[in-house]
Design an enzyme around this catalytic site. Sequence first.
Site, PDB file in Angstrom:
ATOM      1  CG  ASP A 108     -26.773  70.484  -6.545  1.00  0.00           C
ATOM      2  OD1 ASP A 108     -26.374  70.781  -7.800  1.00  0.00           O
ATOM      3  OD2 ASP A 108     -27.482  71.239  -6.086  1.00  0.00           O
ATOM      4  CG  PHE A 109     -21.865  74.752  -7.498  1.00  0.00           C
ATOM      5  CD1 PHE A 109     -20.208  74.593  -6.765  1.00  0.00           C
ATOM      6  CD2 PHE A 109     -22.341  76.018  -7.613  1.00  0.00           C
ATOM      7  CE1 PHE A 109     -19.745  75.704  -6.484  1.00  0.00           C
ATOM      8  CE2 PHE A 109     -21.559  77.172  -7.333  1.00  0.00           C
ATOM      9  CZ  PHE A 109     -20.069  76.960  -6.605  1.00  0.00           C
ATOM     10  CG  ASP A 110     -25.939  76.462  -9.592  1.00  0.00           C
ATOM     11  OD1 ASP A 110     -25.362  77.520  -9.326  1.00  0.00           O
ATOM     12  OD2 ASP A 110     -25.493  75.893 -10.041  1.00  0.00           O
TER      13      ASP A 110
ATOM     14  CG  ASP B 246     -30.618  72.942  -4.436  1.00  0.00           C
ATOM     15  OD1 ASP B 246     -30.074  72.313  -5.228  1.00  0.00           O
ATOM     16  OD2 ASP B 246     -31.317  73.885  -4.757  1.00  0.00           O
TER      17      ASP B 246
HETATM   18  O1  LIG Z   1     -27.041  70.822 -10.695  1.00  0.00           O
HETATM   19  P1  LIG Z   1     -26.834  72.214 -10.289  1.00  0.00           P
HETATM   20  O2  LIG Z   1     -25.409  72.424  -9.835  1.00  0.00           O
HETATM   21  O3  LIG Z   1     -27.687  72.554  -9.007  1.00  0.00           O
HETATM   22  O4  LIG Z   1     -26.953  72.955 -11.448  1.00  0.00           O
HETATM   23  C1  LIG Z   1     -28.611  73.223 -11.669  1.00  0.00           C
HETATM   24  C2  LIG Z   1     -28.378  74.590 -12.477  1.00  0.00           C
HETATM   25  O5  LIG Z   1     -27.791  75.532 -11.839  1.00  0.00           O
HETATM   26  C3  LIG Z   1     -27.908  76.870 -12.587  1.00  0.00           C
HETATM   27  O6  LIG Z   1     -29.255  77.490 -12.358  1.00  0.00           O
HETATM   28  C4  LIG Z   1     -29.623  77.531 -11.290  1.00  0.00           C
HETATM   29  O7  LIG Z   1     -28.826  78.285 -10.466  1.00  0.00           O
HETATM   30  C5  LIG Z   1     -28.763  79.920 -10.921  1.00  0.00           C
HETATM   31  C6  LIG Z   1     -27.511  80.347 -10.177  1.00  0.00           C
HETATM   32  O8  LIG Z   1     -27.973  80.423  -8.799  1.00  0.00           O
HETATM   33  C7  LIG Z   1     -30.234  80.407 -10.816  1.00  0.00           C
HETATM   34  O9  LIG Z   1     -29.994  81.767 -11.221  1.00  0.00           O
HETATM   35  C8  LIG Z   1     -31.160  79.380 -11.563  1.00  0.00           C
HETATM   36  O10 LIG Z   1     -32.381  79.830 -11.527  1.00  0.00           O
HETATM   37  C9  LIG Z   1     -31.032  78.118 -11.134  1.00  0.00           C
HETATM   38  O11 LIG Z   1     -31.891  77.318 -12.002  1.00  0.00           O
HETATM   39  C10 LIG Z   1     -27.428  76.763 -14.083  1.00  0.00           C
HETATM   40  O12 LIG Z   1     -27.542  78.195 -14.741  1.00  0.00           O
HETATM   41  C11 LIG Z   1     -27.979  75.674 -14.721  1.00  0.00           C
HETATM   42  O13 LIG Z   1     -27.458  75.336 -16.163  1.00  0.00           O
HETATM   43  C12 LIG Z   1     -27.736  74.290 -14.169  1.00  0.00           C
HETATM   44  O14 LIG Z   1     -28.618  73.195 -14.608  1.00  0.00           O
END
Ligand SMILES: O=P(O)(O)OC[C@H]1O[C@H](O[C@H]2O[C@H](CO)[C@@H](O)[C@H](O)[C@H]2O)[C@H](O)[C@@H](O)[C@@H]1O
Length: 254
Positions: free
Chosen positions: A18-20, A203
């Site tokens: 996963d990224f974020d 996460d």
């Molecule tokens: O599946 P992921 O790679 O974990 O992506 C999940 C969502 O990530 C982003 O939102 C999340 O991260 C942002 C940056 O750190 C943060 O500001 C936000 O509160 C988090 O929900 C992205 O914007 C979404 O589109 C993804 O689904």
Amino acid sequence: MSDLDSLALTPRLLVALDFDGTLSPLVDEPMSARMIPAARRALDALTALPATDVALVSGRSLADLRVISEHTDDSLFHLAGSHGAETWHPGARTGQDDPDDPADRELLAELVAEVERIVAPVDGAWVEPKAFGLGLHTRLARPDAAQEAQREVDALLAERAPNWRRRTGRDILEFAFRHEGKDQAVAALRERLGATGVLFAGDDVTDEDALRALGDDDLGVHVGAGDSAASVSVEDPAALAALLHRLAQLRAAR
Ligand SMILES: O=P(O)(O)OC[C@H]1O[C@H](O[C@H]2O[C@H](CO)[C@@H](O)[C@H](O)[C@H]2O)[C@H](O)[C@@H](O)[C@@H]1O
């Protein structure tokens, strides 16, 4: 022998991440998220090894995932964006795998406009238009205002798009007309690459789909606090980067 030691010996290894919140710390402005340098170094070390593939598996659209992961046309990382509904593979570079129904696109445009109207008066809330749906971000909103905005958006989508997939994440409520999940994304990568062992790390709630689907020869890693189907937990992206670096070392020495 530890689980990491045995995974390092698997004939064909897939490291899917996963990224974020996993490779990058969470930040207020989603497009400014970047992989921490130690994670980048560990992934580069893994991709340089024989019979070892690295994939980023994200809820982000493929286009956004390529920007934040600084992914270029000659990159060796496989990508699964939109929870697996969009893919990119080195040498093949496919984008969206299936064509959309124009009615879904039309409804999406209408719903983005309506949700934007709902959240316009809510400080710190905003809408992210996504490849196959939309996300309501509330990271910077007051908790009561965030809850109320989510309640209204939930009601709207329940009425207008009852078949769309609903997901929650870190200060985000998402809806999509494509239903793919990270479990399917990892299964497709496993099959395409012939992986005999998979490390998946994530996460968030949507990562649990992939973690629950792992088998005995795989390793699930949860980043951060809280319950998870993963068998290993690490504190943060830096600790995950250290684990990935260790995996690269073990695999190089096998
Ligand atoms: O599946 P992921 O790679 O974990 O992506 C999940 C969502 O990530 C982003 O939102 C999340 O991260 C942002 C940056 O750190 C943060 O500001 C936000 O509160 C988090 O929900 C992205 O914007 C979404 O589109 C993804 O689904």
